[in-house]
Design an enzyme around this catalytic site. Sequence first.
Site, PDB file in Angstrom:
ATOM      1  N   ARG A 120      55.773 -39.304  38.630  1.00  0.00           N
ATOM      2  CA  ARG A 120      55.480 -39.801  39.996  1.00  0.00           C
ATOM      3  C   ARG A 120      54.787 -38.776  40.878  1.00  0.00           C
ATOM      4  NH1 ARG A 120      60.855 -42.087  39.502  1.00  0.00           N
ATOM      5  NH2 ARG A 120      60.622 -44.223  38.812  1.00  0.00           N
ATOM      6  N   LYS A 142      39.733 -37.975  45.049  1.00  0.00           N
ATOM      7  CA  LYS A 142      39.522 -39.217  44.297  1.00  0.00           C
ATOM      8  C   LYS A 142      39.749 -38.890  42.832  1.00  0.00           C
ATOM      9  CE  LYS A 142      36.310 -42.077  46.911  1.00  0.00           C
ATOM     10  NZ  LYS A 142      34.955 -42.662  46.920  1.00  0.00           N
ATOM     11  N   GLU A 184      23.814 -35.165  43.489  1.00  0.00           N
ATOM     12  CA  GLU A 184      24.845 -35.291  44.537  1.00  0.00           C
ATOM     13  C   GLU A 184      24.527 -34.337  45.701  1.00  0.00           C
ATOM     14  OE1 GLU A 184      26.919 -37.717  44.394  1.00  0.00           O
ATOM     15  OE2 GLU A 184      27.856 -37.958  42.425  1.00  0.00           O
ATOM     16  N   LYS A 226      31.563 -32.233  52.689  1.00  0.00           N
ATOM     17  CA  LYS A 226      32.561 -33.119  52.064  1.00  0.00           C
ATOM     18  C   LYS A 226      33.931 -32.921  52.695  1.00  0.00           C
ATOM     19  CE  LYS A 226      34.125 -35.636  48.302  1.00  0.00           C
ATOM     20  NZ  LYS A 226      33.999 -36.030  46.935  1.00  0.00           N
ATOM     21  N   GLU A 236      38.548 -43.623  52.622  1.00  0.00           N
ATOM     22  CA  GLU A 236      37.303 -44.393  52.610  1.00  0.00           C
ATOM     23  C   GLU A 236      37.397 -45.712  53.369  1.00  0.00           C
ATOM     24  OE1 GLU A 236      34.869 -43.910  49.020  1.00  0.00           O
ATOM     25  OE2 GLU A 236      34.417 -46.029  49.191  1.00  0.00           O
ATOM     26  N   ARG A 240      33.502 -42.084  54.899  1.00  0.00           N
ATOM     27  CA  ARG A 240      33.450 -41.617  53.501  1.00  0.00           C
ATOM     28  C   ARG A 240      32.621 -42.544  52.609  1.00  0.00           C
ATOM     29  NH1 ARG A 240      38.333 -38.937  49.817  1.00  0.00           N
ATOM     30  NH2 ARG A 240      36.972 -38.474  48.066  1.00  0.00           N
ATOM     31  N   ASN A 244      28.808 -42.800  48.850  1.00  0.00           N
ATOM     32  CA  ASN A 244      28.484 -43.651  47.706  1.00  0.00           C
ATOM     33  C   ASN A 244      27.008 -44.046  47.643  1.00  0.00           C
ATOM     34  OD1 ASN A 244      31.196 -44.165  46.466  1.00  0.00           O
ATOM     35  ND2 ASN A 244      31.606 -44.792  48.565  1.00  0.00           N
ATOM     36  N   HIS A 247      25.413 -45.089  44.378  1.00  0.00           N
ATOM     37  CA  HIS A 247      26.447 -45.200  43.346  1.00  0.00           C
ATOM     38  C   HIS A 247      26.663 -46.637  42.864  1.00  0.00           C
ATOM     39  CE1 HIS A 247      27.128 -41.069  44.383  1.00  0.00           C
ATOM     40  NE2 HIS A 247      28.162 -40.955  43.591  1.00  0.00           N
ATOM     41  N   HIS A 251      26.482 -46.782  39.098  1.00  0.00           N
ATOM     42  CA  HIS A 251      27.630 -47.130  38.249  1.00  0.00           C
ATOM     43  C   HIS A 251      27.276 -48.288  37.324  1.00  0.00           C
ATOM     44  CE1 HIS A 251      30.935 -45.214  41.018  1.00  0.00           C
ATOM     45  NE2 HIS A 251      30.293 -44.323  40.290  1.00  0.00           N
ATOM     46  N   HIS A 264      26.067 -39.018  35.095  1.00  0.00           N
ATOM     47  CA  HIS A 264      26.401 -39.611  36.396  1.00  0.00           C
ATOM     48  C   HIS A 264      25.308 -39.304  37.436  1.00  0.00           C
ATOM     49  CE1 HIS A 264      28.842 -41.069  39.681  1.00  0.00           C
ATOM     50  NE2 HIS A 264      28.704 -39.925  40.311  1.00  0.00           N
TER      51      HIS A 264
HETATM   52  P1  NAD Z   1      31.285 -33.574  32.926  1.00  0.00           P
HETATM   53  O1  NAD Z   1      32.635 -33.324  33.410  1.00  0.00           O
HETATM   54  O2  NAD Z   1      31.103 -34.513  31.783  1.00  0.00           O
HETATM   55  O3  NAD Z   1      30.604 -32.177  32.547  1.00  0.00           O
HETATM   56  C1  NAD Z   1      29.290 -32.180  32.088  1.00  0.00           C
HETATM   57  C2  NAD Z   1      29.125 -31.456  30.732  1.00  0.00           C
HETATM   58  O4  NAD Z   1      29.078 -30.055  30.960  1.00  0.00           O
HETATM   59  C3  NAD Z   1      30.254 -31.673  29.757  1.00  0.00           C
HETATM   60  O5  NAD Z   1      29.723 -31.728  28.447  1.00  0.00           O
HETATM   61  C4  NAD Z   1      31.106 -30.424  29.919  1.00  0.00           C
HETATM   62  O6  NAD Z   1      31.871 -30.130  28.782  1.00  0.00           O
HETATM   63  C5  NAD Z   1      30.051 -29.386  30.160  1.00  0.00           C
HETATM   64  N1  NAD Z   1      30.441 -28.223  30.942  1.00  0.00           N
HETATM   65  C6  NAD Z   1      31.251 -28.208  32.032  1.00  0.00           C
HETATM   66  N2  NAD Z   1      31.243 -27.003  32.582  1.00  0.00           N
HETATM   67  C7  NAD Z   1      30.437 -26.218  31.838  1.00  0.00           C
HETATM   68  C8  NAD Z   1      30.024 -24.879  31.919  1.00  0.00           C
HETATM   69  N3  NAD Z   1      30.398 -24.096  32.934  1.00  0.00           N
HETATM   70  N4  NAD Z   1      29.203 -24.391  30.959  1.00  0.00           N
HETATM   71  C9  NAD Z   1      28.784 -25.206  29.953  1.00  0.00           C
HETATM   72  N5  NAD Z   1      29.114 -26.501  29.845  1.00  0.00           N
HETATM   73  C10 NAD Z   1      29.941 -26.988  30.772  1.00  0.00           C
HETATM   74  O7  NAD Z   1      30.332 -34.122  34.104  1.00  0.00           O
HETATM   75  P2  NAD Z   1      30.219 -33.793  35.644  1.00  0.00           P
HETATM   76  O8  NAD Z   1      28.811 -34.037  35.986  1.00  0.00           O
HETATM   77  O9  NAD Z   1      30.830 -32.506  35.994  1.00  0.00           O
HETATM   78  O10 NAD Z   1      31.125 -34.918  36.315  1.00  0.00           O
HETATM   79  C11 NAD Z   1      30.797 -36.273  36.203  1.00  0.00           C
HETATM   80  C12 NAD Z   1      32.026 -37.091  36.497  1.00  0.00           C
HETATM   81  O11 NAD Z   1      32.461 -36.850  37.833  1.00  0.00           O
HETATM   82  C13 NAD Z   1      31.824 -38.583  36.385  1.00  0.00           C
HETATM   83  O12 NAD Z   1      32.898 -39.145  35.654  1.00  0.00           O
HETATM   84  C14 NAD Z   1      31.849 -39.068  37.805  1.00  0.00           C
HETATM   85  O13 NAD Z   1      32.309 -40.390  37.927  1.00  0.00           O
HETATM   86  C15 NAD Z   1      32.801 -38.090  38.427  1.00  0.00           C
HETATM   87  N6  NAD Z   1      32.676 -37.939  39.887  1.00  0.00           N
HETATM   88  C16 NAD Z   1      33.806 -37.975  40.629  1.00  0.00           C
HETATM   89  C17 NAD Z   1      33.747 -37.788  41.985  1.00  0.00           C
HETATM   90  C18 NAD Z   1      35.018 -37.761  42.800  1.00  0.00           C
HETATM   91  O14 NAD Z   1      34.939 -37.756  44.027  1.00  0.00           O
HETATM   92  N7  NAD Z   1      36.172 -37.711  42.177  1.00  0.00           N
HETATM   93  C19 NAD Z   1      32.523 -37.544  42.610  1.00  0.00           C
HETATM   94  C20 NAD Z   1      31.384 -37.504  41.829  1.00  0.00           C
HETATM   95  C21 NAD Z   1      31.461 -37.700  40.461  1.00  0.00           C
HETATM   96  N1  GLY Z   2      32.136 -38.893  45.594  1.00  0.00           N
HETATM   97  C1  GLY Z   2      32.536 -39.898  46.522  1.00  0.00           C
HETATM   98  C2  GLY Z   2      33.726 -39.539  47.331  1.00  0.00           C
HETATM   99  O1  GLY Z   2      34.355 -38.532  47.102  1.00  0.00           O
HETATM  100  O2  GLY Z   2      34.077 -40.248  48.204  1.00  0.00           O
END
Ligand code: NAD
Ligand code: GLY
Length: 361
Positions: A120, A142, A184, A226, A236, A240, A244, A247, A251, A264
């Site tokens: 939890r 998020k 982003e 942010k 949101e 906030r 998006n 997005h 998406h 992404h």
């Molecule tokens: P990811 O986590 O898949 O990382 C990208 C690639 O880089 C992976 O293959 C990873 O293993 C590799 N990698 C990571 N760090 C590295 C480093 N320092 N050196 C070498 N390789 C490395 O992708 P991302 O772009 O970081 O994140 C995308 C995700 O984030 C999506 O799922 C998206 O929906 C999510 N997202 C969430 C929010 C939120 O607010 N929570 C906002 C934007 C995106």
């Molecule tokens: N990346 C969108 C949010 O954090 O609201």
Amino acid sequence: MERITVTLGKRSYPITIAAGLFNNPAIFWPLTRGDNAMIVTNYSIAPLYLHALHEHLTQAGITTDQVILPDGEQYKSLTVLNRVFTALLKKSHGRNTTLIALGGGVIGDLTGFAAASYQRGVRFIQVPTTLLSQVDSSVGGKTAVNHQLGKNMIGAFYQPSSVIIDLDCLKTLPRRELASGLAEVIKYGIILDATFFAWLESNLDALLALEPQALAYCIRRCCEIKANIVAADEREQGLRTLLNLGHTYGHAIETHLGYGIWLHGEAVAAGMMMAVQTARRLGQFNDAYAEQIRQLLRRADLPVSGPVEMAPEDYMPHMMRDKKVMSYKLRLVLPLALGKAEVRDDIANDIVKASIKDCQP
Ligand code: NAD
Ligand code: GLY
């Protein structure tokens, strides 16, 4: 070292930004001697950073286990989430444990959701290692995993206790991933900060060359924007939503093609151009701004059109499942000027489809 606070009353937390941070035990706050923790990472990141992080935590007197997951957006799933729970239970982690997300947005989102739901709710720390996760996903709470029918559909708002950004991690990041993060970054300029957009136009080459001062400024500015948005609208309900931009279209691309085919940030870049086109069709965004955005995205090596294999009709079922949809009405973030955007829920589907068509390759 830079410190930014996400101000959320008792749940406020610091974002610490510097190079070589893993060597500084002070940054592991709120972990202290005698605590226990579980690092969650993946098979690509583990050989690069896991050992160093584990060593420093051990030296600081923190008992640390680890779970290493497969790498990829397709593994941001309930099945893989369960592996984290299994690892925690096998090692008898209780409510006083702390999860440490060492990786990009995939690891950060999944670990955050594991922390929100394990027994939890347990504490978690974000250690983002991609540009995208350093400027966006690690901040704001998020957390989620994907469902086959939609991105980030199963999750929770759950804030970390700390975000630790080590700029040195970006030295090993593949170029395509760096570009994905820049989508982003550019988004913040378009929705809220024309001055930052202009700074990006002047400094994009420095960012692509990983010039330390440019990177440090860029990441700090994105985190400031942010943090302010999250402090004002954590769940949101208003402001906030602007984060998006692109997005809803993006998406749809990620889900339709299969997770991980387009990154992404790539899908968001094409999606932002579709939002720009929608705004142009409505007569609320001028051609010169649209061209500036297109140029900046192109310079960052990001797509400015959708995937060739997707027709406008392919987007609509996915877009209608978007989390912003209310009473079956699409809600879209549309730009008004550089540094200004709004949310609209009155756009006819024909206009949306026509603007997607405008962005066909
Ligand atoms: P990811 O986590 O898949 O990382 C990208 C690639 O880089 C992976 O293959 C990873 O293993 C590799 N990698 C990571 N760090 C590295 C480093 N320092 N050196 C070498 N390789 C490395 O992708 P991302 O772009 O970081 O994140 C995308 C995700 O984030 C999506 O799922 C998206 O929906 C999510 N997202 C969430 C929010 C939120 O607010 N929570 C906002 C934007 C995106
Ligand atoms: N990346 C969108 C949010 O954090 O609201």
